[in-house]
Design an enzyme around this catalytic site. Structure first.
Site, PDB file in Angstrom:
ATOM      1  N   ASP A  35       0.401  -2.123  -2.191  1.00  0.00           N
ATOM      2  CA  ASP A  35       0.733  -1.043  -1.265  1.00  0.00           C
ATOM      3  C   ASP A  35       0.824   0.265  -2.047  1.00  0.00           C
ATOM      4  OD1 ASP A  35       2.230  -1.009   1.777  1.00  0.00           O
ATOM      5  OD2 ASP A  35       2.508   0.745   0.478  1.00  0.00           O
ATOM      6  N   GLU A 104       1.368   1.418  11.163  1.00  0.00           N
ATOM      7  CA  GLU A 104       0.671   2.667  10.825  1.00  0.00           C
ATOM      8  C   GLU A 104      -0.834   2.458  10.740  1.00  0.00           C
ATOM      9  OE1 GLU A 104       2.250   4.356   7.219  1.00  0.00           O
ATOM     10  OE2 GLU A 104       4.292   3.883   7.857  1.00  0.00           O
ATOM     11  N   VAL A 105      -1.246   1.338  10.167  1.00  0.00           N
ATOM     12  CA  VAL A 105      -2.679   1.101   9.944  1.00  0.00           C
ATOM     13  C   VAL A 105      -3.132  -0.032  10.874  1.00  0.00           C
ATOM     14  CG1 VAL A 105      -4.455   0.521   8.257  1.00  0.00           C
ATOM     15  CG2 VAL A 105      -2.415   1.795   7.529  1.00  0.00           C
ATOM     16  N   HIS A 109      -2.394  -6.644   8.629  1.00  0.00           N
ATOM     17  CA  HIS A 109      -1.953  -6.809   7.241  1.00  0.00           C
ATOM     18  C   HIS A 109      -0.594  -7.468   7.240  1.00  0.00           C
ATOM     19  CE1 HIS A 109      -0.888  -2.787   8.682  1.00  0.00           C
ATOM     20  NE2 HIS A 109       0.205  -2.834   7.919  1.00  0.00           N
TER      21      HIS A 109
HETATM   22  P1  DGP Z   1       2.348  -0.599   8.413  1.00  0.00           P
HETATM   23  O1  DGP Z   1       3.428   0.332   8.843  1.00  0.00           O
HETATM   24  O2  DGP Z   1       2.784  -2.022   8.497  1.00  0.00           O
HETATM   25  O3  DGP Z   1       1.047  -0.342   9.149  1.00  0.00           O
HETATM   26  O4  DGP Z   1       2.110  -0.341   6.865  1.00  0.00           O
HETATM   27  C1  DGP Z   1       0.987   0.297   6.324  1.00  0.00           C
HETATM   28  C2  DGP Z   1       1.158   0.298   4.832  1.00  0.00           C
HETATM   29  O5  DGP Z   1      -0.055   0.715   4.249  1.00  0.00           O
HETATM   30  C3  DGP Z   1       2.252   1.221   4.289  1.00  0.00           C
HETATM   31  O6  DGP Z   1       3.237   0.435   3.595  1.00  0.00           O
HETATM   32  C4  DGP Z   1       1.533   2.137   3.302  1.00  0.00           C
HETATM   33  C5  DGP Z   1       0.216   1.447   3.080  1.00  0.00           C
HETATM   34  N1  DGP Z   1      -0.914   2.338   2.876  1.00  0.00           N
HETATM   35  C6  DGP Z   1      -1.264   3.387   3.654  1.00  0.00           C
HETATM   36  N2  DGP Z   1      -2.400   3.943   3.194  1.00  0.00           N
HETATM   37  C7  DGP Z   1      -2.771   3.206   2.114  1.00  0.00           C
HETATM   38  C8  DGP Z   1      -3.859   3.287   1.206  1.00  0.00           C
HETATM   39  O7  DGP Z   1      -4.750   4.130   1.304  1.00  0.00           O
HETATM   40  N3  DGP Z   1      -3.898   2.357   0.216  1.00  0.00           N
HETATM   41  C9  DGP Z   1      -2.932   1.396   0.065  1.00  0.00           C
HETATM   42  N4  DGP Z   1      -3.067   0.541  -0.952  1.00  0.00           N
HETATM   43  N5  DGP Z   1      -1.887   1.303   0.902  1.00  0.00           N
HETATM   44  C10 DGP Z   1      -1.816   2.198   1.907  1.00  0.00           C
END
Ligand code: DGP
Length: 125
Positions: A35, A104-105, A109
């Site tokens: 992360d 968020e994404v 995951h």
């Molecule tokens: P969620 O709220 O469960 O959708 O968490 C999304 C997670 O993704 C958050 O902990 C930060 C992580 N994240 C966001 N952008 C990126 C990225 O570009 N690369 C990586 N490795 N993690 C990311």
């Protein structure tokens, strides 16, 4: 109603190699990477390579091969990170979905968190 998948999300871009990641494990159907904003000494995200928005989407529509691969990949990441109950002190898995889950994404995951006591599961509202 069917699930809508946005192929411009950041994890789709990671899977296409358009943005970098720190890979922990790659299998036929899954990718695990650190992360970007770690909240514990171990904070790894495990994603399926297929276009699934959430765990319910995946569990409903993925093939058995994808489901087995993803489940085993999660276990292997726990082993690699030394947080299994056989070698370590345990971990927490979190998979947020949708607006109430504060996702968020919008690509499935699982967060694997460990390496320190993690406190209660949820803060009181
Ligand atoms: P969620 O709220 O469960 O959708 O968490 C999304 C997670 O993704 C958050 O902990 C930060 C992580 N994240 C966001 N952008 C990126 C990225 O570009 N690369 C990586 N490795 N993690 C990311």
């Amino acid at each position: 109603m069917s699930y809508a998948y946005d192929d411009q999300n950041i994890f789709a871009k990671i899977l296409r190699g358009e943005i970098p990641n720190t890979t922990v494990l790659e299998t036929e159907h899954s990718l695990a990477f650190r992360d970007l904003y770690p909240q514990a000494p171990t904070h790894v995200l495990v994603i399926p390579k297929g276009a699934y928005v959430s765990y319910d989407h995946f569990a409903t529509e993925a093939s058995e091969a994808e489901i087995v691969d993803y489940t085993r990949a999660i276990a292997e990441v726990c082993r690699l990170e030394g947080v299994t109950l056989t070698a370590g002190e345990g971990f927490r898995m979190i998979s947020n979905a949708g607006s109430h889950g504060v996702q968020e994404v919008p690509h499935l995951h699982v967060h694997i968190l460990g390496g320190r006591p993690l406190g209660r599961m949820l803060a009181k509202a």
